[in-house]
Write a protein that holds these residues in place. Structure first.
Motif, PDB file in Angstrom:
ATOM      1  N   GLY A 108      23.999  13.278   0.412  1.00  0.00           N
ATOM      2  CA  GLY A 108      24.737  12.464  -0.543  1.00  0.00           C
ATOM      3  C   GLY A 108      23.827  11.714  -1.491  1.00  0.00           C
ATOM      4  N   GLN A 109      24.334  11.517  -2.704  1.00  0.00           N
ATOM      5  CA  GLN A 109      23.640  10.726  -3.718  1.00  0.00           C
ATOM      6  C   GLN A 109      24.431   9.434  -3.929  1.00  0.00           C
ATOM      7  OE1 GLN A 109      24.027  11.397  -8.012  1.00  0.00           O
ATOM      8  NE2 GLN A 109      21.865  11.968  -8.016  1.00  0.00           N
ATOM      9  N   PHE A 110      23.724   8.302  -3.955  1.00  0.00           N
ATOM     10  CA  PHE A 110      24.357   6.992  -4.020  1.00  0.00           C
ATOM     11  C   PHE A 110      23.767   6.204  -5.179  1.00  0.00           C
ATOM     12  CE2 PHE A 110      24.331   8.674   0.224  1.00  0.00           C
ATOM     13  CZ  PHE A 110      25.619   8.461   0.677  1.00  0.00           C
ATOM     14  N   LYS A 111      24.590   5.356  -5.796  1.00  0.00           N
ATOM     15  CA  LYS A 111      24.221   4.700  -7.052  1.00  0.00           C
ATOM     16  C   LYS A 111      23.927   3.219  -6.860  1.00  0.00           C
ATOM     17  CE  LYS A 111      27.200   7.946  -9.484  1.00  0.00           C
ATOM     18  NZ  LYS A 111      28.399   8.116 -10.347  1.00  0.00           N
ATOM     19  N   ALA A 112      22.866   2.765  -7.514  1.00  0.00           N
ATOM     20  CA  ALA A 112      22.524   1.345  -7.496  1.00  0.00           C
ATOM     21  C   ALA A 112      23.391   0.587  -8.489  1.00  0.00           C
ATOM     22  CB  ALA A 112      21.048   1.161  -7.843  1.00  0.00           C
ATOM     23  N   PRO A 113      23.728  -0.655  -8.191  1.00  0.00           N
ATOM     24  CA  PRO A 113      24.511  -1.459  -9.139  1.00  0.00           C
ATOM     25  C   PRO A 113      23.639  -1.946 -10.285  1.00  0.00           C
ATOM     26  CG  PRO A 113      23.934  -2.787  -7.238  1.00  0.00           C
ATOM     27  CD  PRO A 113      23.451  -1.390  -6.939  1.00  0.00           C
ATOM     28  N   VAL A 114      24.261  -2.281 -11.389  1.00  0.00           N
ATOM     29  CA  VAL A 114      23.534  -2.844 -12.521  1.00  0.00           C
ATOM     30  C   VAL A 114      23.174  -4.299 -12.222  1.00  0.00           C
ATOM     31  CG1 VAL A 114      24.641  -1.317 -14.175  1.00  0.00           C
ATOM     32  CG2 VAL A 114      25.654  -3.554 -13.690  1.00  0.00           C
ATOM     33  N   LYS A 115      22.196  -4.814 -12.950  1.00  0.00           N
ATOM     34  CA  LYS A 115      21.780  -6.198 -12.755  1.00  0.00           C
ATOM     35  C   LYS A 115      22.895  -7.136 -13.216  1.00  0.00           C
ATOM     36  CE  LYS A 115      19.456  -6.896 -17.221  1.00  0.00           C
ATOM     37  NZ  LYS A 115      18.179  -7.229 -17.890  1.00  0.00           N
ATOM     38  N   THR A 116      22.928  -8.334 -12.627  1.00  0.00           N
ATOM     39  CA  THR A 116      23.970  -9.298 -12.973  1.00  0.00           C
ATOM     40  C   THR A 116      23.417 -10.666 -13.335  1.00  0.00           C
ATOM     41  OG1 THR A 116      24.247  -9.794 -10.619  1.00  0.00           O
ATOM     42  CG2 THR A 116      25.767  -8.189 -11.603  1.00  0.00           C
ATOM     43  N   ASP A 117      22.095 -10.827 -13.358  1.00  0.00           N
ATOM     44  CA  ASP A 117      21.524 -12.095 -13.788  1.00  0.00           C
ATOM     45  C   ASP A 117      20.165 -11.841 -14.425  1.00  0.00           C
ATOM     46  OD1 ASP A 117      19.676 -11.757 -11.732  1.00  0.00           O
ATOM     47  OD2 ASP A 117      20.551 -13.271 -10.431  1.00  0.00           O
ATOM     48  N   GLU A 118      19.511 -12.906 -14.875  1.00  0.00           N
ATOM     49  CA  GLU A 118      18.265 -12.757 -15.615  1.00  0.00           C
ATOM     50  C   GLU A 118      17.111 -12.304 -14.739  1.00  0.00           C
ATOM     51  OE1 GLU A 118      16.973 -17.497 -15.400  1.00  0.00           O
ATOM     52  OE2 GLU A 118      17.481 -16.564 -17.321  1.00  0.00           O
ATOM     53  N   ASN A 119      17.214 -12.483 -13.418  1.00  0.00           N
ATOM     54  CA  ASN A 119      16.153 -11.979 -12.541  1.00  0.00           C
ATOM     55  C   ASN A 119      16.141 -10.458 -12.489  1.00  0.00           C
ATOM     56  OD1 ASN A 119      15.082 -14.495 -11.736  1.00  0.00           O
ATOM     57  ND2 ASN A 119      16.774 -14.775 -10.295  1.00  0.00           N
ATOM     58  N   GLY A 120      17.327  -9.866 -12.583  1.00  0.00           N
ATOM     59  CA  GLY A 120      17.418  -8.426 -12.775  1.00  0.00           C
ATOM     60  C   GLY A 120      17.268  -7.556 -11.550  1.00  0.00           C
ATOM     61  N   PHE A 121      17.512  -8.083 -10.346  1.00  0.00           N
ATOM     62  CA  PHE A 121      17.315  -7.284  -9.139  1.00  0.00           C
ATOM     63  C   PHE A 121      18.604  -6.569  -8.729  1.00  0.00           C
ATOM     64  CE2 PHE A 121      14.327 -10.956  -8.411  1.00  0.00           C
ATOM     65  CZ  PHE A 121      13.192 -10.248  -8.825  1.00  0.00           C
ATOM     66  N   SER A 122      18.425  -5.333  -8.279  1.00  0.00           N
ATOM     67  CA  SER A 122      19.521  -4.554  -7.699  1.00  0.00           C
ATOM     68  C   SER A 122      19.014  -3.930  -6.405  1.00  0.00           C
ATOM     69  CB  SER A 122      19.971  -3.438  -8.646  1.00  0.00           C
ATOM     70  OG  SER A 122      20.410  -3.947  -9.889  1.00  0.00           O
ATOM     71  N   PHE A 123      19.894  -3.858  -5.411  1.00  0.00           N
ATOM     72  CA  PHE A 123      19.515  -3.254  -4.128  1.00  0.00           C
ATOM     73  C   PHE A 123      20.487  -2.152  -3.770  1.00  0.00           C
ATOM     74  CE2 PHE A 123      20.001  -2.945   0.515  1.00  0.00           C
ATOM     75  CZ  PHE A 123      18.729  -2.514   0.824  1.00  0.00           C
ATOM     76  N   LEU A 124      19.934  -1.059  -3.207  1.00  0.00           N
ATOM     77  CA  LEU A 124      20.732   0.037  -2.672  1.00  0.00           C
ATOM     78  C   LEU A 124      20.108   0.482  -1.367  1.00  0.00           C
ATOM     79  CD1 LEU A 124      22.784   2.396  -2.673  1.00  0.00           C
ATOM     80  CD2 LEU A 124      21.182   3.640  -4.147  1.00  0.00           C
TER      81      LEU A 124
END
Length: 261
Positions: free
Chosen positions: A199-215
């Motif tokens: 399976g291929q899974f997608k990371a979420p877009v950033k939501t603040d100025e720090n810009g971190f996303s986790f998957l």
């Protein structure tokens, strides 16, 4: 099921993968139909600390830091132990975190081997400002000060070995922190057991100025021998930051203790 702009936490039977993962599968990247057992997807953006704690719990304790560990616990890579002579160069060795040299430090024996179809791998201590000019605050380090990316390609693979050896291994889960995901659906991790896609899974877009996303994805029964990470839509390279594209870098990796296949 929880779903919003900042996180998704899922645990579903694999036979429903393409439905419950909210179109994470498509005609080009459709998982094989029969994935053994169940899996749990953990994603977050903004303040990701709670999601990291959740995923660490899924992978298990303790945090293993030496070879020859029992079949429990997890490994982590945060790049900050990389020496200066291997920083800010496109020649970072893909086997740096799985040295088979008996005399190498234990921190070099974490069972992860990195590769890319691009021109190389790069660890940065300046968030790639020496590579991408035009936006000095484009990327951020989650665990200062070093970050990581493939160069010349937005794709890279992680394969697993029994730490400190050349013996092929598998893990039950893998997760990664991304910096500056701006576009939906392009920053992904695909999991493999040999040549079989899990399976291929997608990371979420950033939501603040720090810009971190986790998957992160953890499987209960499937064995993961390789992951393919796609970071954004464009490769990191010697160029001015190209705003129409989505250039993404990485920070910490998390994975369960690699076990012999």
């Amino acid at each position: 099921m929880k779903k919003n702009m900042t996180l998704i936490g899922l645990s579903k039977y694999a036979g429903l993968a393409c439905i419950v993962l909210l179109s994470a599968c498509n005609n080009d990247h459709e998982p094989d139909a029969e994935i053994p057992g169940t899996y749990t997807v953990v994603t977050g953006s903004g303040d990701i600390n709670a999601k990291l704690a959740e995923f660490r719990t899924l992978l298990g304790d303790p945090l293993n830091t030496t070879p020859n560990q029992p079949a429990v616990g997890r490994r982590e890579i945060n790049w900050d132990g990389v020496p200066d002579n291997l920083t800010n160069t496109d020649t970072f060795p893909g086997d740096f975190f799985n040295s088979t040299d008996p005399g190498a430090p234990a921190g070099r024996k974490r069972g992860a081997v990195l590769s890319t179809p691009g021109q190389g791998l790069r660890v940065s201590n300046n968030d790639f400002t020496d590579v991408l000019t035009g936006d000095a605050n484009h990327f951020n380090a989650f665990s200062p000060a070093r970050t990581f990316a493939a160069v010349g390609s937005n794709k890279m693979d992680v394969t697993f070995k029994v730490p400190g050896t050349a013996t092929d291994a598998s893990v039950k889960g893998f997760g990664v922190i991304f910096s500056d995901v701006n576009l939906e659906n392009y920053t992904t991790v695909e999991f493999y057991d040999g040549d079989k896609s899990l399976g291929q899974f997608k990371a979420p877009v950033k939501t603040d100025e720090n810009g971190f996303s986790f998957l992160g994805v953890a499987f209960t029964d499937a064995k993961v021998t390789r992951v393919r990470i796609t970071s954004g839509t464009a490769a990191i390279g010697k160029a001015t930051y190209n705003a129409p594209n989505d250039q993404v870098i990485m920070d910490d990796f998390f994975y369960s203790e690699p076990l012999a296949q």
